[in-house]
Design a protein around this motif. Structure first.
Motif, PDB file in Angstrom:
ATOM      1  N   VAL A  46       0.858  -1.376  -0.040  1.00 38.42           N
ATOM      2  CA  VAL A  46      -0.032  -0.135  -0.452  1.00 38.42           C
ATOM      3  C   VAL A  46       1.236   1.931   0.266  1.00 38.42           C
ATOM      4  O   VAL A  46       0.712   2.120  -1.022  1.00 38.42           O
ATOM      5  N   SER A  47       2.492   1.347   0.813  1.00 37.77           N
ATOM      6  CA  SER A  47       2.958   2.311   0.803  1.00 37.77           C
ATOM      7  C   SER A  47       3.860   2.876  -1.072  1.00 37.77           C
ATOM      8  O   SER A  47       3.473   4.164  -0.866  1.00 37.77           O
ATOM      9  N   GLN A  48       4.133   1.949  -1.253  1.00 34.74           N
ATOM     10  CA  GLN A  48       4.134   2.245  -2.627  1.00 34.74           C
ATOM     11  C   GLN A  48       2.965   2.370  -3.486  1.00 34.74           C
ATOM     12  O   GLN A  48       3.521   3.525  -4.427  1.00 34.74           O
ATOM     13  N   ILE A  49       2.137   1.777  -3.557  1.00 34.51           N
ATOM     14  CA  ILE A  49       1.122   2.448  -4.050  1.00 34.51           C
ATOM     15  C   ILE A  49       1.031   3.635  -4.292  1.00 34.51           C
ATOM     16  O   ILE A  49       0.936   4.720  -5.185  1.00 34.51           O
ATOM     17  N   VAL A  50       0.073   4.216  -3.097  1.00 28.15           N
ATOM     18  CA  VAL A  50      -0.534   5.314  -2.724  1.00 28.15           C
ATOM     19  C   VAL A  50       1.090   6.578  -2.644  1.00 28.15           C
ATOM     20  O   VAL A  50       0.889   7.541  -3.060  1.00 28.15           O
ATOM     21  N   LEU A  51       2.253   6.087  -1.617  1.00 27.06           N
ATOM     22  CA  LEU A  51       3.010   7.500  -1.382  1.00 27.06           C
ATOM     23  C   LEU A  51       3.829   6.974  -2.023  1.00 27.06           C
ATOM     24  O   LEU A  51       5.147   7.954  -1.523  1.00 27.06           O
ATOM     25  N   LYS A  52       4.224   5.927  -2.579  1.00 28.22           N
ATOM     26  CA  LYS A  52       5.344   6.083  -3.857  1.00 28.22           C
ATOM     27  C   LYS A  52       6.381   5.788  -2.761  1.00 28.22           C
ATOM     28  O   LYS A  52       7.772   5.772  -3.432  1.00 28.22           O
ATOM     29  N   GLU A  53       6.748   5.080  -2.395  1.00 29.46           N
ATOM     30  CA  GLU A  53       7.598   5.195  -1.029  1.00 29.46           C
ATOM     31  C   GLU A  53       8.493   4.130  -1.995  1.00 29.46           C
ATOM     32  O   GLU A  53       8.488   2.684  -2.170  1.00 29.46           O
ATOM     33  N   GLN A  54      10.220   3.761  -2.142  1.00 25.54           N
ATOM     34  CA  GLN A  54      11.481   2.920  -2.372  1.00 25.54           C
ATOM     35  C   GLN A  54      11.678   2.646  -1.447  1.00 25.54           C
ATOM     36  O   GLN A  54      12.561   3.458  -0.751  1.00 25.54           O
ATOM     37  N   LEU A  55      12.350   1.227  -1.257  1.00 21.53           N
ATOM     38  CA  LEU A  55      13.218   0.948  -0.087  1.00 21.53           C
ATOM     39  C   LEU A  55      14.133   0.885  -1.022  1.00 21.53           C
ATOM     40  O   LEU A  55      14.247  -0.145  -2.659  1.00 21.53           O
ATOM     41  N   THR A  56      15.782   0.510  -0.096  1.00 19.68           N
ATOM     42  CA  THR A  56      16.488   0.128  -0.812  1.00 19.68           C
ATOM     43  C   THR A  56      16.630  -1.090  -1.301  1.00 19.68           C
ATOM     44  O   THR A  56      15.997  -1.842   0.037  1.00 19.68           O
ATOM     45  N   SER A  57      17.657  -1.785  -1.019  1.00 21.82           N
ATOM     46  CA  SER A  57      18.239  -2.778  -1.354  1.00 21.82           C
ATOM     47  C   SER A  57      18.132  -4.021  -0.017  1.00 21.82           C
ATOM     48  O   SER A  57      17.693  -5.054   0.389  1.00 21.82           O
ATOM     49  N   MET A  58      19.021  -3.523   0.710  1.00 17.61           N
ATOM     50  CA  MET A  58      19.194  -3.254   2.408  1.00 17.61           C
ATOM     51  C   MET A  58      18.237  -3.310   2.786  1.00 17.61           C
ATOM     52  O   MET A  58      17.308  -4.550   4.010  1.00 17.61           O
ATOM     53  N   GLN A  59      16.936  -2.362   2.847  1.00 17.64           N
ATOM     54  CA  GLN A  59      15.983  -2.460   3.792  1.00 17.64           C
ATOM     55  C   GLN A  59      14.795  -3.721   3.189  1.00 17.64           C
ATOM     56  O   GLN A  59      14.247  -4.689   3.748  1.00 17.64           O
ATOM     57  N   TRP A  60      14.922  -3.288   2.015  1.00 17.09           N
ATOM     58  CA  TRP A  60      13.996  -5.207   1.321  1.00 17.09           C
ATOM     59  C   TRP A  60      14.382  -6.385   1.969  1.00 17.09           C
ATOM     60  O   TRP A  60      14.222  -7.446   2.901  1.00 17.09           O
ATOM     61  N   ILE A  61      16.224  -6.340   1.871  1.00 13.91           N
ATOM     62  CA  ILE A  61      16.648  -7.750   2.947  1.00 13.91           C
ATOM     63  C   ILE A  61      15.965  -7.283   4.131  1.00 13.91           C
ATOM     64  O   ILE A  61      15.815  -8.641   4.948  1.00 13.91           O
ATOM     65  N   GLY A  62      16.389  -6.068   5.040  1.00 14.07           N
ATOM     66  CA  GLY A  62      16.163  -6.297   6.279  1.00 14.07           C
ATOM     67  C   GLY A  62      14.765  -6.794   6.683  1.00 14.07           C
ATOM     68  O   GLY A  62      14.675  -7.524   7.496  1.00 14.07           O
ATOM     69  N   GLY A  63      13.300  -6.437   5.582  1.00 12.67           N
ATOM     70  CA  GLY A  63      11.795  -6.182   5.778  1.00 12.67           C
ATOM     71  C   GLY A  63      11.890  -8.598   5.382  1.00 12.67           C
ATOM     72  O   GLY A  63      11.435  -8.537   6.406  1.00 12.67           O
ATOM     73  N   ILE A  64      12.668  -8.341   4.804  1.00 14.64           N
ATOM     74  CA  ILE A  64      12.608 -10.650   4.394  1.00 14.64           C
ATOM     75  C   ILE A  64      12.410 -11.013   5.791  1.00 14.64           C
ATOM     76  O   ILE A  64      12.407 -11.981   5.869  1.00 14.64           O
TER      77      ILE A  64
END
Length: 307
Positions: A264-282
């Motif tokens: 939702v945050s990516q669709i509505v707010l256009k938030e972009q995570l860094t590759s390191m943040q994606w890894i951290g989230g996973i």
């Protein structure tokens, strides 16, 4: 689980996941503490006239309201106001799933399973990746103060879970069942005044009155969404499902909240995570899975996929 109940559960998960984006939108027109206070004002009125007070002592209701409303949401709203992204907030806040067993071991003398220790360790690594504490910190777009406040918010959420445990034990000692919907509504009486007090420490009365009198449509939508959808409908349906089915069938669905929050945050707010943040989230979600299902079943799943 019946199809209707599964649909309701997934709807709640989507509402809770979108909750973080809605908070971010609301903060664009209303100071954080005022937004949190308005959330609880509309959550308690007029619902309190239709929902019975839970059959427990007031000390549990007040303590729960302070932990969730004042502790958790004041920290979360302020963190998001000073730069915590909505999507990452939805992930970091889930660290309450690891903190709750830790607090339960300290306060309730409950034993911690090996899988919970592994899950806590894995999640800790994920949190460090998101916060830029390990890895390339230059990639992190999260202010450290906002990140720390979100962790504190998760700690207050975990504390509120312990309070609920005490309240549930008291209700069971009286051969009664804790009414979670009643707990949510009646504890909503507690946060507004302390939150307004904190708001006055952060902003002048003139700023608060001006933002309140000039509130825009998005902020009104945010308040109503947080109060009616995320709080009353969400907790009402969830507590009903928890009472209808074994916890093992319902609780794991909450793991979809951070995933929904990111989408939702990516669709509505256009938030972009860094590759390191994606890894951290996973990594954090992996820690959640280990905590809920155990290390061996998760490894079995991965091995079966490899085959």
């Amino acid at each position: 689980m019946k199809r209707r109940d599964l649909i309701l559960a997934l709807l709640v998960v989507m509402l809770w996941g979108g909750n973080f984006t809605v908070i971010k939108l609301g903060l664009s027109g209303v100071p954080p503490m005022l937004l949190a206070a308005l959330r609880y004002v509309f959550a308690v009125f007029p619902a309190i006239f239709f929902v019975k007070k839970p059959s427990i002592q007031w000390k549990y209701i007040i303590a729960y309201g302070m932990a969730v409303g004042v502790g958790q949401f004041s920290c979360l709203f302020y963190a998001m106001d000073i730069g915590m992204p909505a999507g990452i907030s939805s992930i970091v806040l889930q660290s309450q799933a690891f903190l709750t067993p830790l607090f339960a071991a300290i306060l309730l003398k409950e034993s911690i399973k090996g899988s919970q220790i592994i899950g806590l360790t894995v999640a800790g690594i994920g949190l460090c990746l998101i916060g830029g504490i390990i890895g390339d910190s230059g990639l992190s777009s999260v202010p450290f103060g906002a990140f720390l406040l979100t962790l504190i918010a998760a700690s207050f959420w975990a504390i509120s879970n312990i309070i609920l445990r005490y309240a549930k034990n008291e209700a069971e000692a009286q051969e009664k069942t804790l009414d979670m919907m009643g707990m949510v509504v009646w504890s909503s009486l507690v946060p507004p005044i302390p939150l307004i007090g904190i708001a006055l420490l952060l902003d002048s009365p003139e700023i608060l009155m001006n933002s309140f009198s000039n509130i825009n449509f998005i902020s009104v939508f945010s308040v109503l969404y947080l109060a009616l959808c995320a709080t009353l409908f969400g907790y009402g349906v969830w507590s009903s499902l928890m009472g209808k089915y074994p916890a093992a069938k319902v609780a794991p669905l909450s793991l979809l909240v951070p995933i929904t929050g990111l989408i939702v945050s990516q669709i509505v707010l256009k938030e972009q995570l860094t590759s390191m943040q994606w890894i951290g989230g996973i990594v954090i979600i992996l820690g959640l899975l280990i905590t809920n299902f155990g290390f061996v079943p998760i490894m079995t799943i991965f091995k079966s996929k490899d085959v």
